[in-house]
Design an enzyme around this catalytic site. Structure first.
Site, PDB file in Angstrom:
ATOM      1  N   CYS A 141      29.489 125.742  35.019  1.00 43.06           N
ATOM      2  CA  CYS A 141      30.492 126.814  34.936  1.00 43.06           C
ATOM      3  C   CYS A 141      31.113 127.055  36.317  1.00 43.06           C
ATOM      4  O   CYS A 141      31.768 126.188  36.860  1.00 43.06           O
ATOM      5  CB  CYS A 141      29.872 128.095  34.375  1.00 43.06           C
ATOM      6  SG  CYS A 141      29.096 127.919  32.767  1.00 43.06           S
ATOM      7  N   ASP A 186      35.977 126.152  24.034  1.00 45.10           N
ATOM      8  CA  ASP A 186      35.862 126.591  25.423  1.00 45.10           C
ATOM      9  C   ASP A 186      37.228 127.065  25.915  1.00 45.10           C
ATOM     10  O   ASP A 186      38.120 126.255  26.179  1.00 45.10           O
ATOM     11  CB  ASP A 186      35.347 125.447  26.297  1.00 45.10           C
ATOM     12  CG  ASP A 186      34.943 125.900  27.696  1.00 45.10           C
ATOM     13  OD1 ASP A 186      35.361 126.996  28.106  1.00 45.10           O
ATOM     14  OD2 ASP A 186      34.218 125.140  28.374  1.00 45.10           O
ATOM     15  N   HIS A 218      31.376 127.269  25.486  1.00 47.75           N
ATOM     16  CA  HIS A 218      31.217 127.346  26.937  1.00 47.75           C
ATOM     17  C   HIS A 218      29.828 127.881  27.300  1.00 47.75           C
ATOM     18  O   HIS A 218      29.365 128.865  26.728  1.00 47.75           O
ATOM     19  CB  HIS A 218      32.293 128.271  27.517  1.00 47.75           C
ATOM     20  CG  HIS A 218      32.278 128.358  29.004  1.00 47.75           C
ATOM     21  ND1 HIS A 218      32.892 127.427  29.810  1.00 47.75           N
ATOM     22  CD2 HIS A 218      31.708 129.254  29.837  1.00 47.75           C
ATOM     23  CE1 HIS A 218      32.723 127.758  31.073  1.00 47.75           C
ATOM     24  NE2 HIS A 218      31.999 128.860  31.123  1.00 47.75           N
TER      25      HIS A 218
END
Length: 253
Positions: A141, A186, A218
């Site tokens: 991330c 995502d 995500h």
């Protein structure tokens, strides 16, 4: 951008079960880090992994992931990018993510590139001081941006999962192999950003791969629900994707 800015979805997820076996240390007497060493007889001497975490920083999941990389022979160091000010897991609706990013929780502790770059540089210097000659890096991330930014500072091979905040010029500047794990759903790294990233990576003429995992969102590679079969499978496959990538591109013939 090659991926969008982080948002509340970057904080959502689940705790993994297990007990971390590494140790917490301070780099330069100020930067907290978690060091996972390989079991005796398994160490790939001279090779290591810098783990650049999501916004939750050094926590149960990142520690357990680091331990697993160490089990595969790679000394692994997880950095606290946030000066003791990570985001808590599963922040409620209304959390001012950009406020935290630009000013920190107390309004005095920004988490932007000018503040994070020196931490990553210190981490690279530290792990190389442990005898690591060739360095891999994983970024999840938020951390993906800083893997991609820091090839120039000594990262040889990279792996990122569901990246956020990556600029196109940063991706275009990589100087070594890069592997990407992407989620089917995502908003941070949607299909148009993924396809644009493919074009950029092809132009770098560096080895690359982008693996797309169906049925997950995500954060799946580091915060997925392990009681849900499709999420557990995708998380495990993304981990093996990273290890296989390092075994192939980081280890010298």
């Amino acid at each position: 951008m090659a991926s969008n800015p982080p948002a509340r979805c970057c904080t959502l997820g689940n705790l993994f079960e297990g007990k971390p076996t590494g140790k917490l240390i301070k780099i330069d007497h100020k930067i907290e880090a978690y060091v996972a060493s390989s079991p005796e007889g398994r160490a790939k001497n001279g090779y290591g992994i810098l783990y650049v975490p999501d916004v939750i920083g050094i926590w149960q999941n990142s520690q357990l992931m680091a331990d697993r990389f160490a089990e595969h022979g790679y000394t692994t160091v997880v950095l606290d990018l946030f000066n003791g000010d990570p985001v808590q897991l599963n922040k409620p609706e209304g959390f001012d993510f950009m406020g935290w990013l630009n000013k920190g929780s107390d309004g005095n502790n920004p988490h932007t590139a000018p503040y994070i770059d020196p931490i990553v540089e210190a981490g690279i210097k530290y792990i190389k001081g442990l005898g690591v000659k060739k360095l891999g890096a994983v970024g999840y991330c938020f951390g993906a941006k800083y893997v991609i930014r820091h090839y120039k500072d000594g990262i040889d091979v990279g792996f990122v999962a569901h990246p956020s905040f990556v600029e196109e010029n940063e991706l275009a500047a990589i100087t070594g192999p890069l592997s990407v794990a992407a989620a089917e759903t995502d908003i941070i790294f949607p299909s148009d950003k993924r396809h644009k990233s493919e074009e950029i990576l092809k132009a770098t003429q560096q080895p690359y791969q982008i693996n797309l995992y169906s049925g997950v969102e995500h954060g799946f590679a580091v915060r997925g629900e392990q009681n849900v079969k499709v999420q557990k499978f995708a998380k495990e496959q993304a981990f093996l994707q990273a290890v296989t990538w390092f075994d192939n591109y980081l280890l010298e013939e």
